[in-house]
Design a protein around this motif. Structure first.
Motif, PDB file in Angstrom:
ATOM      1  N   GLN A  76      75.496  98.626  31.658  1.00 44.82           N
ATOM      2  CA  GLN A  76      75.137 100.030  31.493  1.00 44.82           C
ATOM      3  C   GLN A  76      74.087 100.450  32.519  1.00 44.82           C
ATOM      4  O   GLN A  76      74.179 101.538  33.101  1.00 44.82           O
ATOM      5  N   LYS A  77      73.110  99.605  32.746  1.00 44.03           N
ATOM      6  CA  LYS A  77      72.060  99.922  33.711  1.00 44.03           C
ATOM      7  C   LYS A  77      72.627 100.011  35.125  1.00 44.03           C
ATOM      8  O   LYS A  77      72.272 100.923  35.883  1.00 44.03           O
ATOM      9  N   ARG A  78      73.515  99.090  35.485  1.00 41.21           N
ATOM     10  CA  ARG A  78      74.150  99.144  36.809  1.00 41.21           C
ATOM     11  C   ARG A  78      74.940 100.432  36.976  1.00 41.21           C
ATOM     12  O   ARG A  78      74.889 101.074  38.029  1.00 41.21           O
ATOM     13  N   GLN A  79      75.674 100.811  35.923  1.00 41.48           N
ATOM     14  CA  GLN A  79      76.449 102.047  35.985  1.00 41.48           C
ATOM     15  C   GLN A  79      75.538 103.256  36.175  1.00 41.48           C
ATOM     16  O   GLN A  79      75.845 104.165  36.959  1.00 41.48           O
ATOM     17  N   GLU A  80      74.433 103.265  35.477  1.00 36.30           N
ATOM     18  CA  GLU A  80      73.468 104.359  35.591  1.00 36.30           C
ATOM     19  C   GLU A  80      72.912 104.446  37.021  1.00 36.30           C
ATOM     20  O   GLU A  80      72.841 105.531  37.611  1.00 36.30           O
ATOM     21  N   LEU A  81      72.516 103.296  37.578  1.00 35.52           N
ATOM     22  CA  LEU A  81      71.963 103.277  38.923  1.00 35.52           C
ATOM     23  C   LEU A  81      73.006 103.654  39.970  1.00 35.52           C
ATOM     24  O   LEU A  81      72.697 104.379  40.926  1.00 35.52           O
ATOM     25  N   LEU A  82      74.226 103.203  39.803  1.00 38.96           N
ATOM     26  CA  LEU A  82      75.290 103.563  40.743  1.00 38.96           C
ATOM     27  C   LEU A  82      75.580 105.061  40.678  1.00 38.96           C
ATOM     28  O   LEU A  82      75.806 105.696  41.710  1.00 38.96           O
ATOM     29  N   GLY A  83      75.571 105.616  39.494  1.00 34.38           N
ATOM     30  CA  GLY A  83      75.765 107.059  39.353  1.00 34.38           C
ATOM     31  C   GLY A  83      74.667 107.837  40.050  1.00 34.38           C
ATOM     32  O   GLY A  83      74.925 108.841  40.726  1.00 34.38           O
ATOM     33  N   TYR A  84      73.439 107.363  39.909  1.00 36.49           N
ATOM     34  CA  TYR A  84      72.308 108.004  40.578  1.00 36.49           C
ATOM     35  C   TYR A  84      72.479 107.934  42.091  1.00 36.49           C
ATOM     36  O   TYR A  84      72.294 108.925  42.799  1.00 36.49           O
ATOM     37  N   LEU A  85      72.818 106.741  42.590  1.00 42.72           N
ATOM     38  CA  LEU A  85      73.029 106.585  44.034  1.00 42.72           C
ATOM     39  C   LEU A  85      74.134 107.506  44.538  1.00 42.72           C
ATOM     40  O   LEU A  85      74.001 108.123  45.594  1.00 42.72           O
ATOM     41  N   LYS A  86      75.211 107.578  43.783  1.00 44.08           N
ATOM     42  CA  LYS A  86      76.342 108.403  44.199  1.00 44.08           C
ATOM     43  C   LYS A  86      75.933 109.876  44.304  1.00 44.08           C
ATOM     44  O   LYS A  86      76.325 110.569  45.227  1.00 44.08           O
ATOM     45  N   GLN A  87      75.130 110.343  43.381  1.00 45.62           N
ATOM     46  CA  GLN A  87      74.700 111.745  43.378  1.00 45.62           C
ATOM     47  C   GLN A  87      73.655 112.050  44.446  1.00 45.62           C
ATOM     48  O   GLN A  87      73.580 113.166  44.936  1.00 45.62           O
ATOM     49  N   LYS A  93      78.790 106.590  54.747  1.00 43.75           N
ATOM     50  CA  LYS A  93      79.004 105.139  54.688  1.00 43.75           C
ATOM     51  C   LYS A  93      78.409 104.577  53.391  1.00 43.75           C
ATOM     52  O   LYS A  93      79.042 103.756  52.715  1.00 43.75           O
ATOM     53  N   THR A  94      77.232 105.027  53.021  1.00 43.77           N
ATOM     54  CA  THR A  94      76.601 104.575  51.778  1.00 43.77           C
ATOM     55  C   THR A  94      77.432 105.014  50.578  1.00 43.77           C
ATOM     56  O   THR A  94      77.611 104.246  49.626  1.00 43.77           O
ATOM     57  N   GLN A  95      77.969 106.235  50.626  1.00 50.74           N
ATOM     58  CA  GLN A  95      78.841 106.720  49.549  1.00 50.74           C
ATOM     59  C   GLN A  95      80.058 105.809  49.392  1.00 50.74           C
ATOM     60  O   GLN A  95      80.455 105.488  48.270  1.00 50.74           O
ATOM     61  N   GLN A  96      80.637 105.388  50.497  1.00 44.27           N
ATOM     62  CA  GLN A  96      81.807 104.503  50.445  1.00 44.27           C
ATOM     63  C   GLN A  96      81.448 103.156  49.822  1.00 44.27           C
ATOM     64  O   GLN A  96      82.214 102.607  49.039  1.00 44.27           O
ATOM     65  N   ILE A  97      80.293 102.637  50.172  1.00 51.43           N
ATOM     66  CA  ILE A  97      79.841 101.362  49.575  1.00 51.43           C
ATOM     67  C   ILE A  97      79.624 101.505  48.083  1.00 51.43           C
ATOM     68  O   ILE A  97      80.053 100.654  47.292  1.00 51.43           O
ATOM     69  N   VAL A  98      78.981 102.589  47.670  1.00 49.65           N
ATOM     70  CA  VAL A  98      78.753 102.828  46.248  1.00 49.65           C
ATOM     71  C   VAL A  98      80.093 102.936  45.529  1.00 49.65           C
ATOM     72  O   VAL A  98      80.286 102.366  44.444  1.00 49.65           O
ATOM     73  N   ASP A  99      81.059 103.652  46.109  1.00 50.17           N
ATOM     74  CA  ASP A  99      82.385 103.778  45.502  1.00 50.17           C
ATOM     75  C   ASP A  99      83.058 102.425  45.337  1.00 50.17           C
ATOM     76  O   ASP A  99      83.684 102.143  44.314  1.00 50.17           O
TER      77      ASP A  99
END
Length: 105
Positions: A76-87, A93-99
């Protein structure tokens, strides 16, 4: 009730390998296939109470595994942090890595 079902389904996904085949069967039939206790008891030719007791004990075991190992909490924490990074990432390039990381999860 829906929150509990969702949580148990996640815990089952993470910890099913630690359960016995009988526990996995009961949990899959009850939570994933949405069968009633009566339907499961008929299938296995045991009492509804036996199915109920086994499912409740298994739910408790899953909660204990989570308390000790924390795999769902970390997910859950990883998902939260990835969502934050994506936004909050403007770099393509960073967006592609996050995806790609989100796909792995």
């Amino acid at each position: 009730m829906l929150e509990k079902t969702t949580r148990i389904n996640y815990l089952y996904d993470f910890y099913q390998g630690l359960l016995t085949p009988k526990q996995r069967n009961y949990m899959e039939m009850y939570y994933l296939e949405d069968l009633s206790l009566g339907e499961i008891s008929e299938h296995f030719n045991v009492s509804r109470q036996a199915i109920y007791d086994n499912i409740r004990r298994t739910e408790q075991m899953l909660e204990e595994y989570e308390e000790k190992l924390g795999l769902y909490r970390k997910f859950q924490k990883r998902q939260e942090l990835l969502g934050y990074l994506k936004q909050h990432t403007n770099n393509e390039k960073t967006q592609q890595i996050v995806d790609k990381i989100i796909e792995i999860e």
